[in-house]
Write a protein that holds these residues in place. Structure first.
Motif, PDB file in Angstrom:
ATOM      1  N   PRO A 170       0.816  -1.211   0.000  1.00  0.00           N
ATOM      2  CA  PRO A 170       0.000   0.000   0.000  1.00  0.00           C
ATOM      3  C   PRO A 170       0.854   1.266   0.000  1.00  0.00           C
ATOM      4  CG  PRO A 170       0.092  -0.920   2.206  1.00  0.00           C
ATOM      5  CD  PRO A 170       0.790  -1.903   1.305  1.00  0.00           C
ATOM      6  N   VAL A 171       0.317   2.315  -0.605  1.00  0.00           N
ATOM      7  CA  VAL A 171       0.911   3.652  -0.493  1.00  0.00           C
ATOM      8  C   VAL A 171       0.207   4.318   0.678  1.00  0.00           C
ATOM      9  CG1 VAL A 171       1.367   5.834  -1.654  1.00  0.00           C
ATOM     10  CG2 VAL A 171       1.308   3.704  -2.979  1.00  0.00           C
ATOM     11  N   VAL A 172       0.817   4.237   1.846  1.00  0.00           N
ATOM     12  CA  VAL A 172       0.144   4.660   3.071  1.00  0.00           C
ATOM     13  C   VAL A 172      -0.275   6.123   2.994  1.00  0.00           C
ATOM     14  CG1 VAL A 172       0.466   5.032   5.541  1.00  0.00           C
ATOM     15  CG2 VAL A 172       1.225   2.896   4.501  1.00  0.00           C
ATOM     16  N   GLY A 173       0.581   6.950   2.434  1.00  0.00           N
ATOM     17  CA  GLY A 173       0.267   8.370   2.355  1.00  0.00           C
ATOM     18  C   GLY A 173      -0.929   8.692   1.483  1.00  0.00           C
ATOM     19  N   LEU A 250     -11.765  -0.453  -1.483  1.00  0.00           N
ATOM     20  CA  LEU A 250     -12.101   0.083  -0.160  1.00  0.00           C
ATOM     21  C   LEU A 250     -11.018  -0.249   0.866  1.00  0.00           C
ATOM     22  CD1 LEU A 250     -15.938  -0.674  -0.018  1.00  0.00           C
ATOM     23  CD2 LEU A 250     -14.854   1.580  -0.117  1.00  0.00           C
ATOM     24  N   TYR A 251     -10.515  -1.487   0.838  1.00  0.00           N
ATOM     25  CA  TYR A 251      -9.398  -1.836   1.718  1.00  0.00           C
ATOM     26  C   TYR A 251      -8.193  -0.939   1.422  1.00  0.00           C
ATOM     27  CZ  TYR A 251     -11.429  -6.442   3.045  1.00  0.00           C
ATOM     28  OH  TYR A 251     -12.199  -7.460   3.541  1.00  0.00           O
ATOM     29  N   GLU A 252      -7.903  -0.780   0.140  1.00  0.00           N
ATOM     30  CA  GLU A 252      -6.715  -0.039  -0.288  1.00  0.00           C
ATOM     31  C   GLU A 252      -6.737   1.403   0.200  1.00  0.00           C
ATOM     32  OE1 GLU A 252      -4.725   1.409  -4.523  1.00  0.00           O
ATOM     33  OE2 GLU A 252      -6.055  -0.345  -4.488  1.00  0.00           O
ATOM     34  N   GLU A 253      -7.914   2.009   0.214  1.00  0.00           N
ATOM     35  CA  GLU A 253      -7.979   3.435   0.564  1.00  0.00           C
ATOM     36  C   GLU A 253      -8.295   3.678   2.039  1.00  0.00           C
ATOM     37  OE1 GLU A 253     -12.611   4.403  -0.802  1.00  0.00           O
ATOM     38  OE2 GLU A 253     -10.960   4.718  -2.198  1.00  0.00           O
ATOM     39  N   GLU A 322       3.964   7.049   9.325  1.00  0.00           N
ATOM     40  CA  GLU A 322       5.127   6.221   9.669  1.00  0.00           C
ATOM     41  C   GLU A 322       4.705   5.018  10.500  1.00  0.00           C
ATOM     42  OE1 GLU A 322       9.460   6.597  11.963  1.00  0.00           O
ATOM     43  OE2 GLU A 322       8.360   8.413  11.366  1.00  0.00           O
ATOM     44  N   ALA A 323       3.837   5.241  11.494  1.00  0.00           N
ATOM     45  CA  ALA A 323       3.368   4.142  12.344  1.00  0.00           C
ATOM     46  C   ALA A 323       2.541   3.151  11.529  1.00  0.00           C
ATOM     47  CB  ALA A 323       2.544   4.693  13.502  1.00  0.00           C
ATOM     48  N   LEU A 324       1.644   3.669  10.688  1.00  0.00           N
ATOM     49  CA  LEU A 324       0.812   2.777   9.886  1.00  0.00           C
ATOM     50  C   LEU A 324       1.660   1.995   8.884  1.00  0.00           C
ATOM     51  CD1 LEU A 324      -1.999   1.727   9.261  1.00  0.00           C
ATOM     52  CD2 LEU A 324      -2.311   3.626   7.656  1.00  0.00           C
ATOM     53  N   GLY A 325       2.705   2.613   8.369  1.00  0.00           N
ATOM     54  CA  GLY A 325       3.604   1.913   7.456  1.00  0.00           C
ATOM     55  C   GLY A 325       4.274   0.720   8.123  1.00  0.00           C
ATOM     56  N   ARG A 326       4.717   0.902   9.367  1.00  0.00           N
ATOM     57  CA  ARG A 326       5.345  -0.205  10.105  1.00  0.00           C
ATOM     58  C   ARG A 326       4.339  -1.325  10.354  1.00  0.00           C
ATOM     59  NH1 ARG A 326       7.558   4.039  13.287  1.00  0.00           N
ATOM     60  NH2 ARG A 326       6.026   3.582  14.925  1.00  0.00           N
ATOM     61  N   ILE A 327       3.126  -0.937  10.745  1.00  0.00           N
ATOM     62  CA  ILE A 327       2.079  -1.928  11.012  1.00  0.00           C
ATOM     63  C   ILE A 327       1.721  -2.684   9.740  1.00  0.00           C
ATOM     64  CG2 ILE A 327      -0.377  -2.145  11.615  1.00  0.00           C
ATOM     65  CD1 ILE A 327       0.159   0.225  13.606  1.00  0.00           C
ATOM     66  N   ALA A 328       1.599  -1.952   8.635  1.00  0.00           N
ATOM     67  CA  ALA A 328       1.259  -2.582   7.358  1.00  0.00           C
ATOM     68  C   ALA A 328       2.320  -3.599   6.951  1.00  0.00           C
ATOM     69  CB  ALA A 328       1.095  -1.518   6.277  1.00  0.00           C
TER      70      ALA A 328
END
Length: 360
Positions: A170-173, A250-253, A322-328
């Protein structure tokens, strides 16, 4: 596994889970047969599905076992694979009584986690179904423990249907400030609790730029829409039942996936959400604890009756890229290691092949 399974007879209810299993196991089998209470959709039908027997799996359909027995004698499968330890398995085990054909039983969750608690008769039926199986599959350690508690010493394999493929990273941003609920609109899944919690979010004002998407449908849909209207919710979208491509988008966004059923094993929607890099907000169930640890790679709600603060906690964590990126990254690694459809179907095929080889 070195050789294809010659003939596999599957007994299961008309469900997307049954269709996915058929398509997944088909490459490992020469001939597939299906006893079901519904017809396989044309786009889900494997080319090697050689025959179907329409049956009634209700407890009142006392002739079903006899019809199954006759069909099994005609098909001569190597293994009968039964999906759900409820009345489906009750009919199948009676049909197989006295036969040397092994029965593989796949438990789906509610049939083991909820049905035995309804009354002593249901408990005895589920226990008898489990004991009649040559092997049982469970998609979580928690459900495996419940199976052991009910059936005693039995062979249990940990296998789930998995997701078809790991989605692109995913592109978290680029994710929206959005929560997604996509469980069925049934009392079991407590979508009403999500709406009550979301009302607290809207009243609080801290997350005014977030929205909630409620996908899927069910018997409670109209009640849920009335509840949202009575609560005066402004940032809730009822997306209805969506196809797989739309659900993937929907998951992706979405940044947060919320699922708070009162009972569950490993849900495919949780695996899909983790694969797409969503932060999972889950009810405190043992099976959920096998995939998410509170504060590390998810949020576990201790009290679903007070979901507002947990929604806020999840959004606060997930709005940090940053936090969501680590979790992902962590969650996608778990899915890749444990929950891909093809690998798990190969595991089912290996188990079926072993049972077929043991047939007298």
């Amino acid at each position: 596994m070195t050789e294809k399974i010659a003939r596999l007879l599957v007994a299961g209810s008309a469900s997307i889970h049954t269709w996915r299993f058929l398509s997944g196991i088909a490459p490992f089998v020469d001939e597939l047969y299906l006893a079901c209470n519904g017809e396989v959709p044309a786009d889900k039908r494997p080319a090697n599905l050689k025959g179907e027997l329409p049956v009634d799996f209700s407890l009142k359909a006392l002739s079903t076992a006899g019809r199954l027995k006759s069909w099994i004698a005609e098909v001569k499968p190597d293994v009968v694979h039964v999906h759900q330890a409820n009345s489906v398995a009750w009919h199948a085990r009676r049909a197989l009584a006295g036969s040397s054909i092994p029965m593989l039983l796949t438990a789906w969750g509610s049939d083991v986690l909820l049905l035995p608690d309804q009354n002593p008769l249901m408990r005895a039926m589920v226990r008898g179904n489990l004991k009649a199986a040559a092997a049982i599959t469970s998609d979580s350690l928690y459900m495996a423990a419940k199976i052991r508690e009910l059936a005693g010493d039995c062979r249990i394999a940990l296998l789930n249907y998995g997701i078809d493929a790991l989605p692109p990273a995913p592109v978290v941003g680029a994710k929206k400030k959005q929560l997604l609920s996509c469980r069925l609109h049934k009392p079991l899944y407590r979508i009403d609790a999500i709406l009550n919690g979301w009302a607290e979010v809207e009243d609080g004002g801290r997350f005014a730029d977030w929205n909630l998407v409620v996908a899927a449908s069910g018997g409670e849909t109209e009640n849920l829409k009335r509840q949202a209207a009575s609560l005066g919710l402004k940032r809730v979208e009822f997306a209805g039942f969506v196809d797989s491509a739309t659900l993937g988008r929907l998951y992706e966004e979405s940044r947060v996936f919320v699922s708070v059923p009162r009972s569950d094993a490993t849900s495919i929607s949780l695996l899909e959400a983790m694969g797409h890099g969503c932060l999972p907000l889950l009810s405190n169930l043992p099976a959920n604890g096998e995939w998410a640890i509170d504060g590390l790679n998810g949020v576990i709600a201790e009290d679903v009756g007070r979901l507002g603060p947990e929604l806020c906690r999840a959004m606060a964590l997930a709005e940090d890229d940053e936090a969501l990126g680590r979790i992902a990254e962590m969650n996608r690694g778990l899915v890749e290691a444990k929950a891909l459809h093809r690998a798990n179907m190969a595991g089912f095929a290996d188990l079926i092949g072993e049972l077929a080889a043991q047939k007298v």
